[in-house]
Design a protein around this motif. Structure first.
Motif, PDB file in Angstrom:
ATOM      1  N   GLN A   1       0.820  -1.206   0.000  1.00 19.05           N
ATOM      2  CA  GLN A   1       0.000   0.000   0.000  1.00 19.05           C
ATOM      3  C   GLN A   1       0.852   1.253   0.000  1.00 19.05           C
ATOM      4  O   GLN A   1       0.589   2.192  -0.750  1.00 19.05           O
ATOM      5  N   VAL A   2       1.881   1.270   0.819  1.00 19.73           N
ATOM      6  CA  VAL A   2       2.746   2.443   0.900  1.00 19.73           C
ATOM      7  C   VAL A   2       3.492   2.617  -0.418  1.00 19.73           C
ATOM      8  O   VAL A   2       3.632   3.723  -0.922  1.00 19.73           O
ATOM      9  N   LYS A   3       3.919   1.495  -0.997  1.00 23.77           N
ATOM     10  CA  LYS A   3       4.611   1.557  -2.283  1.00 23.77           C
ATOM     11  C   LYS A   3       3.721   2.152  -3.357  1.00 23.77           C
ATOM     12  O   LYS A   3       4.147   3.008  -4.127  1.00 23.77           O
ATOM     13  N   GLY A   4       2.485   1.688  -3.410  1.00 22.66           N
ATOM     14  CA  GLY A   4       1.562   2.190  -4.424  1.00 22.66           C
ATOM     15  C   GLY A   4       1.295   3.678  -4.265  1.00 22.66           C
ATOM     16  O   GLY A   4       1.292   4.430  -5.241  1.00 22.66           O
ATOM     17  N   ARG A   5       1.085   4.116  -3.017  1.00 23.91           N
ATOM     18  CA  ARG A   5       0.839   5.545  -2.770  1.00 23.91           C
ATOM     19  C   ARG A   5       2.065   6.366  -3.149  1.00 23.91           C
ATOM     20  O   ARG A   5       1.950   7.443  -3.727  1.00 23.91           O
ATOM     21  N   TYR A   6       3.237   5.843  -2.834  1.00 22.53           N
ATOM     22  CA  TYR A   6       4.466   6.550  -3.170  1.00 22.53           C
ATOM     23  C   TYR A   6       4.636   6.664  -4.685  1.00 22.53           C
ATOM     24  O   TYR A   6       4.998   7.722  -5.202  1.00 22.53           O
ATOM     25  N   LYS A   7       4.345   5.580  -5.393  1.00 22.36           N
ATOM     26  CA  LYS A   7       4.452   5.592  -6.855  1.00 22.36           C
ATOM     27  C   LYS A   7       3.495   6.615  -7.466  1.00 22.36           C
ATOM     28  O   LYS A   7       3.856   7.358  -8.371  1.00 22.36           O
ATOM     29  N   ILE A   8       2.266   6.633  -6.966  1.00 25.45           N
ATOM     30  CA  ILE A   8       1.281   7.594  -7.477  1.00 25.45           C
ATOM     31  C   ILE A   8       1.753   9.026  -7.215  1.00 25.45           C
ATOM     32  O   ILE A   8       1.603   9.904  -8.068  1.00 25.45           O
ATOM     33  N   LEU A   9       2.328   9.279  -6.043  1.00 29.69           N
ATOM     34  CA  LEU A   9       2.863  10.620  -5.752  1.00 29.69           C
ATOM     35  C   LEU A   9       3.972  10.992  -6.729  1.00 29.69           C
ATOM     36  O   LEU A   9       4.068  12.151  -7.160  1.00 29.69           O
ATOM     37  N   GLU A  10       4.813  10.035  -7.075  1.00 33.35           N
ATOM     38  CA  GLU A  10       5.881  10.304  -8.042  1.00 33.35           C
ATOM     39  C   GLU A  10       5.298  10.668  -9.406  1.00 33.35           C
ATOM     40  O   GLU A  10       5.763  11.592 -10.070  1.00 33.35           O
ATOM     41  N   ILE A  11       4.274   9.940  -9.829  1.00 33.10           N
ATOM     42  CA  ILE A  11       3.643  10.220 -11.122  1.00 33.10           C
ATOM     43  C   ILE A  11       2.915  11.553 -11.068  1.00 33.10           C
ATOM     44  O   ILE A  11       2.984  12.351 -12.011  1.00 33.10           O
ATOM     45  N   ARG A  12       2.236  11.833  -9.951  1.00 28.63           N
ATOM     46  CA  ARG A  12       1.541  13.116  -9.787  1.00 28.63           C
ATOM     47  C   ARG A  12       2.547  14.265  -9.857  1.00 28.63           C
ATOM     48  O   ARG A  12       2.302  15.289 -10.499  1.00 28.63           O
ATOM     49  N   THR A  13       3.707  14.092  -9.226  1.00 27.79           N
ATOM     50  CA  THR A  13       4.757  15.111  -9.271  1.00 27.79           C
ATOM     51  C   THR A  13       5.220  15.330 -10.707  1.00 27.79           C
ATOM     52  O   THR A  13       5.384  16.467 -11.153  1.00 27.79           O
ATOM     53  N   ARG A  14       5.396  14.243 -11.436  1.00 24.49           N
ATOM     54  CA  ARG A  14       5.829  14.351 -12.843  1.00 24.49           C
ATOM     55  C   ARG A  14       4.810  15.133 -13.664  1.00 24.49           C
ATOM     56  O   ARG A  14       5.164  16.010 -14.445  1.00 24.49           O
ATOM     57  N   ARG A  15       3.519  14.825 -13.487  1.00 23.42           N
ATOM     58  CA  ARG A  15       2.484  15.525 -14.246  1.00 23.42           C
ATOM     59  C   ARG A  15       2.450  17.013 -13.895  1.00 23.42           C
ATOM     60  O   ARG A  15       2.287  17.863 -14.776  1.00 23.42           O
ATOM     61  N   LEU A  16       2.581  17.316 -12.609  1.00 21.36           N
ATOM     62  CA  LEU A  16       2.602  18.725 -12.201  1.00 21.36           C
ATOM     63  C   LEU A  16       3.803  19.444 -12.806  1.00 21.36           C
ATOM     64  O   LEU A  16       3.684  20.592 -13.254  1.00 21.36           O
ATOM     65  N   MET A  17       4.942  18.787 -12.828  1.00 25.78           N
ATOM     66  CA  MET A  17       6.133  19.400 -13.409  1.00 25.78           C
ATOM     67  C   MET A  17       5.956  19.624 -14.913  1.00 25.78           C
ATOM     68  O   MET A  17       6.406  20.634 -15.456  1.00 25.78           O
ATOM     69  N   GLN A  18       5.267  18.703 -15.595  1.00 23.48           N
ATOM     70  CA  GLN A  18       4.994  18.901 -17.020  1.00 23.48           C
ATOM     71  C   GLN A  18       4.091  20.115 -17.236  1.00 23.48           C
ATOM     72  O   GLN A  18       4.325  20.917 -18.134  1.00 23.48           O
ATOM     73  N   ARG A  19       3.031  20.253 -16.417  1.00 24.96           N
ATOM     74  CA  ARG A  19       2.146  21.415 -16.529  1.00 24.96           C
ATOM     75  C   ARG A  19       2.899  22.704 -16.236  1.00 24.96           C
ATOM     76  O   ARG A  19       2.699  23.721 -16.889  1.00 24.96           O
ATOM     77  N   TYR A  20       3.780  22.646 -15.247  1.00 24.69           N
ATOM     78  CA  TYR A  20       4.590  23.796 -14.853  1.00 24.69           C
ATOM     79  C   TYR A  20       5.474  24.239 -16.026  1.00 24.69           C
ATOM     80  O   TYR A  20       5.513  25.412 -16.381  1.00 24.69           O
ATOM     81  N   THR A  21       6.154  23.276 -16.638  1.00 24.74           N
ATOM     82  CA  THR A  21       7.044  23.566 -17.766  1.00 24.74           C
ATOM     83  C   THR A  21       6.267  24.122 -18.959  1.00 24.74           C
ATOM     84  O   THR A  21       6.694  25.097 -19.582  1.00 24.74           O
ATOM     85  N   MET A  22       5.114  23.513 -19.262  1.00 21.71           N
ATOM     86  CA  MET A  22       4.307  23.987 -20.389  1.00 21.71           C
ATOM     87  C   MET A  22       3.814  25.416 -20.156  1.00 21.71           C
ATOM     88  O   MET A  22       3.796  26.226 -21.077  1.00 21.71           O
TER      89      MET A  22
END
Length: 166
Positions: free
Chosen positions: A84-105
């Motif tokens: 469970q902790v692994k899955g939540r951590y992975k989702i946070l990493e992906i969420r961070t990536r998406r936010l960084m993409q929006r930020y860059t765009m």
């Protein structure tokens, strides 16, 4: 001849006095929506709809909605903690990536919206604090595993000591 009125109840619990449309209600009280005629087509049209997303911090993310490169990232994120902790951590990493993409765009635009940039930065800060909490949780889990092993080892030593006495 009596004048036709809508007759729907207003917030003051009195009948609406506006002129009705073909369905018998005024334009403000058109009645309940019957919904889309073709439910399957409507369901398909909603897939991938991101119109309401501003920063993406609260975006629903499941494995089925990941892009191909995000699925690769999901598989690459280390899995040395409880599921469970692994899955939540992975989702946070992906969420961070998406936010960084929006930020860059947004930064690449001729006239970037600095309010949106600020909101994305605040969202990233909140996500970082969540990640920090997960890392603390991971450490607690790993220390509990070590303690469980120590208890089992202590029990074994006690059993061996009792056998030596006999």
């Amino acid at each position: 001849m009596e004048k036709e009125i809508c007759g729907a109840k207003t917030r003051q619990k009195t009948p609406c006095k506006k002129a009705p449309l073909k369905n018998g209600r005024c334009r403000l009280h058109g009645g309940k929506s019957t919904g889309p005629k073709n439910k399957e087509k409507h369901r398909e049209s909603l897939k991938g709809n991101k119109n309401a997303i501003v920063t993406g911090e609260y975006e629903t993310i499941s494995f089925d909605t990941l892009l191909d490169d995000e699925k690769e990232l999901f598989k690459m994120i280390p899995e040395d903690i409880d599921k469970q902790v692994k899955g939540r951590y992975k989702i946070l990493e992906i969420r961070t990536r998406r936010l960084m993409q929006r930020y860059t765009m947004e930064l690449k635009k001729n006239k970037p919206d600095f309010r949106l940039i600020n909101r994305i930065e605040e969202a990233l800060t909140r996500i970082d604090s969540r990640a920090y909490e997960l890392i603390k949780e991971m450490r607690e889990l790993s220390s509990n595993e070590i303690n469980d092993e120590n208890v089992a080892l202590d029990q074994l030593v006690n059993v061996l000591g009792d056998l030596r006495k006999d």
